[in-house]
Design a protein around this motif. Structure first.
Motif, PDB file in Angstrom:
ATOM      1  N   GLY A 234     -30.707  77.100  32.048  1.00  0.00           N
ATOM      2  CA  GLY A 234     -31.216  76.444  33.286  1.00  0.00           C
ATOM      3  C   GLY A 234     -29.969  76.486  34.265  1.00  0.00           C
ATOM      4  O   GLY A 234     -28.871  76.619  33.903  1.00  0.00           O
ATOM      5  N   LEU A 235     -30.259  76.180  35.468  1.00  0.00           N
ATOM      6  CA  LEU A 235     -29.179  76.146  36.549  1.00  0.00           C
ATOM      7  C   LEU A 235     -28.342  74.806  36.386  1.00  0.00           C
ATOM      8  O   LEU A 235     -28.919  73.759  36.355  1.00  0.00           O
ATOM      9  CB  LEU A 235     -29.779  76.342  37.872  1.00  0.00           C
ATOM     10  N   PRO A 236     -26.948  75.018  36.637  1.00  0.00           N
ATOM     11  CA  PRO A 236     -26.075  73.770  36.724  1.00  0.00           C
ATOM     12  C   PRO A 236     -26.328  73.268  38.119  1.00  0.00           C
ATOM     13  O   PRO A 236     -26.836  73.596  38.882  1.00  0.00           O
ATOM     14  CB  PRO A 236     -25.013  74.150  36.450  1.00  0.00           C
ATOM     15  N   GLY A 237     -25.744  71.725  38.048  1.00  0.00           N
ATOM     16  CA  GLY A 237     -25.945  71.032  39.417  1.00  0.00           C
ATOM     17  C   GLY A 237     -25.070  71.662  40.585  1.00  0.00           C
ATOM     18  O   GLY A 237     -23.854  71.030  40.492  1.00  0.00           O
ATOM     19  N   PHE A 238     -25.332  72.616  41.131  1.00  0.00           N
ATOM     20  CA  PHE A 238     -24.323  73.015  42.407  1.00  0.00           C
ATOM     21  C   PHE A 238     -23.901  72.011  43.382  1.00  0.00           C
ATOM     22  O   PHE A 238     -25.055  71.332  43.545  1.00  0.00           O
ATOM     23  CB  PHE A 238     -24.725  74.301  42.690  1.00  0.00           C
ATOM     24  N   ALA A 239     -22.861  71.756  44.009  1.00  0.00           N
ATOM     25  CA  ALA A 239     -22.505  71.204  44.921  1.00  0.00           C
ATOM     26  C   ALA A 239     -21.730  71.662  46.199  1.00  0.00           C
ATOM     27  O   ALA A 239     -21.046  72.739  45.755  1.00  0.00           O
ATOM     28  CB  ALA A 239     -21.907  69.647  44.449  1.00  0.00           C
ATOM     29  N   SER A 240     -21.932  71.222  47.223  1.00  0.00           N
ATOM     30  CA  SER A 240     -21.369  71.902  48.541  1.00  0.00           C
ATOM     31  C   SER A 240     -19.980  70.927  49.082  1.00  0.00           C
ATOM     32  O   SER A 240     -20.235  69.886  48.887  1.00  0.00           O
ATOM     33  CB  SER A 240     -22.330  71.977  49.487  1.00  0.00           C
ATOM     34  N   PRO A 241     -19.002  71.640  49.555  1.00  0.00           N
ATOM     35  CA  PRO A 241     -17.997  70.864  49.951  1.00  0.00           C
ATOM     36  C   PRO A 241     -18.142  70.185  51.434  1.00  0.00           C
ATOM     37  O   PRO A 241     -18.907  70.552  52.130  1.00  0.00           O
ATOM     38  CB  PRO A 241     -16.728  71.772  50.103  1.00  0.00           C
ATOM     39  N   VAL A 242     -17.632  68.960  51.674  1.00  0.00           N
ATOM     40  CA  VAL A 242     -17.487  68.536  52.947  1.00  0.00           C
ATOM     41  C   VAL A 242     -15.927  68.467  53.516  1.00  0.00           C
ATOM     42  O   VAL A 242     -15.151  67.975  52.602  1.00  0.00           O
ATOM     43  CB  VAL A 242     -18.119  67.092  53.254  1.00  0.00           C
ATOM     44  N   PHE A 243     -15.533  69.101  54.661  1.00  0.00           N
ATOM     45  CA  PHE A 243     -14.168  69.037  54.989  1.00  0.00           C
ATOM     46  C   PHE A 243     -13.594  68.055  55.833  1.00  0.00           C
ATOM     47  O   PHE A 243     -14.154  67.719  56.838  1.00  0.00           O
ATOM     48  CB  PHE A 243     -14.109  70.355  55.675  1.00  0.00           C
ATOM     49  N   SER A 244     -12.957  67.005  55.009  1.00  0.00           N
ATOM     50  CA  SER A 244     -12.317  65.810  55.714  1.00  0.00           C
ATOM     51  C   SER A 244     -10.822  66.021  55.700  1.00  0.00           C
ATOM     52  O   SER A 244     -10.303  66.412  54.843  1.00  0.00           O
ATOM     53  CB  SER A 244     -12.977  64.558  54.977  1.00  0.00           C
TER      54      SER A 244
END
Length: 429
Positions: A234-244
């Motif tokens: 199955g697909l892993p839980g990808f996450a997107s960056p937020v630039f702070s």
């Protein structure tokens, strides 16, 4: 020779005391088995780092495989290295995200933005090194500085397992049982079993934990229901960056540590293989930097070349980059297995805490080893002051505020070591 044109060598070469060089390989069956061994060698640390940061270990394994393939391509298949999760990010990621040490990291997105920024700076350093060489890095970060910064990474993290990963007296005792298990494996075993001391110690401690909790009811029972219910693929839980800006300024300086690590690792491989890899140093930095950016963009940890895998090469005398290509492909496959991820998540927290005590301590000692190996002279007050101040800044988590931005312990220690050395070296010159 082309990127995938390894010269085939017979296994008898090893029996006669020879070596398999980076541009050579054994028959594919044996090469693949060696790849499995390298995955096992990197496994414990590559999985432990994301757990300590509240990241998804499946993503970390997947991106370690993809990152290693990227590194392989950018270095032209000339540098034998595996890229796994870097422990240098743990302290700054915890600080930037406010992670409490349990469960998923709710502030992961801003930490990922910092990891991407770090990878970009690392890549830029690689481009500069490719153009002008490494001598400027060696002047900026001599052994007294790199040793102190590496030691601080471990010391700064000491409170995480001790204060956040033991909720009861039983948990504290299980942490002690765990680091004793790891120590016994390290001292009483030999060969590959000894090289896998963290993984084997963790397994033994988990079995003891299950006997005491599930069997005798002494603590929170080990729950394997998640493993039973998880799918194999199955697909892993990808996450997107937020630039702070705050997170990026806090995490980006880790690039300096990654440069020092990679530089040392490539020098070690050069010494072992007899092949001068200095010409590929810049490309190695670029490959590691690009891999870190890709990993952070998908929800993974920052990556670095792994000493564990260099140890396997030293033991086997097999330096073929084909082995690392095979290991990377296997890691990518494991990354798409939720079942594998569920097994990792089932590891009891106090057992992970006990392993963390060992790992963080080993990082601290690795810094001291840099001093010993390079014969750093502590009768020289310049070296003495740089090391002393750096260790206390990092261990005590000394923080400097710049408006709304705060530079925490590892950051102040890193910049402090570099700046203080430059200042005192100028005075003593």
């Amino acid at each position: 020779m082309g990127l995938f044109d390894w010269r085939l060598r017979s296994p008898e070469v090893l029996q006669q005391g020879g070596v398999i060089g980076p541009d050579e390989r054994l028959p594919w069956g044996q090469t693949a088995l060696m790849g499995v061994q390298h995955v096992i060698a990197m496994f414990g640390a590559t999985v432990l780092a994301p757990i300590l940061m509240g990241f998804d270990p499946n993503i970390a394994i997947l991106m370690s495989g993809i990152g290693t393939l990227v590194f392989f391509l950018i270095t032209g298949g000339k540098v034998p290295s595996y890229l796994g999760s870097s422990f240098a990010f743990i302290g700054v990621v915890i600080a930037a995200s406010g992670y409490a040490g349990k469960g998923p990291n709710a502030g992961m997105a801003v930490a990922l933005g910092g990891i991407v920024a770090c990878g970009a700076i690392y890549t830029a350093i690689g481009v500069l090194v490719q153009a002008v060489g490494t001598r400027w890095i060696e002047r900026l970060m001599p052994p007294v500085v790199t040793g102190a910064v590496v030691a601080v990474i471990g010391l700064n993290l000491a409170s995480v397992p001790i204060k956040n990963m033991a909720a009861s007296n039983f948990d504290s005792w299980m942490q002690a049982v765990t680091f004793v298990c790891v120590g016994l494996v390290a001292v009483l075993t030999r060969g590959m079993l000894q090289r896998l001391l963290i993984l084997v110690g963790l397994i033994v401690a988990s079995v003891i934990y299950a006997l005491l909790t599930n069997g005798l009811g002494l603590g929170k029972a080990l729950d394997l229901s998640g493993v039973a219910n998880a799918a194999w693929l199955g697909l892993p839980g990808f996450a997107s960056p937020v630039f702070s800006a705050n997170a990026m300024l806090l995490i980006a300086p880790v690039a300096i540590i990654l440069v020092a690590e990679n530089l040392g690792h490539i020098k070690a491989v050069t010494a072992m293989t007899g092949k001068n890899l200095d010409a590929y140093m810049g490309r190695a930095f670029i490959g590691d930097g690009v891999a870190t950016m890709l990993s952070g963009s998908a929800g993974g940890t920052g990556v670095t070349t792994y000493a564990e895998n260099i140890g396997v090469m030293a033991a086997t005398k097999i330096y073929s980059t084909a082995v690392f290509a095979c290991a990377a492909v296997l890691a990518v496959v494991l990354g798409f297995s939720p079942k594998f991820g569920a097994v990792i998540q089932a590891i009891p927290l106090p057992v992970m805490g006990g392993v963390s005590i060992v790992v963080f301590g080993l990082i601290a000692v690795a810094g001291a080893k840099i001093w010993v190996d390079n014969k750093v002279d502590f009768s020289d007050n310049k070296n003495l002051i740089v090391a002393a101040v750096t260790l206390i800044l990092g261990t005590g988590d000394f923080t400097l505020k710049f408006g709304d931005f705060g530079l925490g312990g590892i950051g102040t220690a890193t910049f402090g070591a570099i700046g203080l050395y430059a200042l005192l070296n100028r005075r003593s010159a």
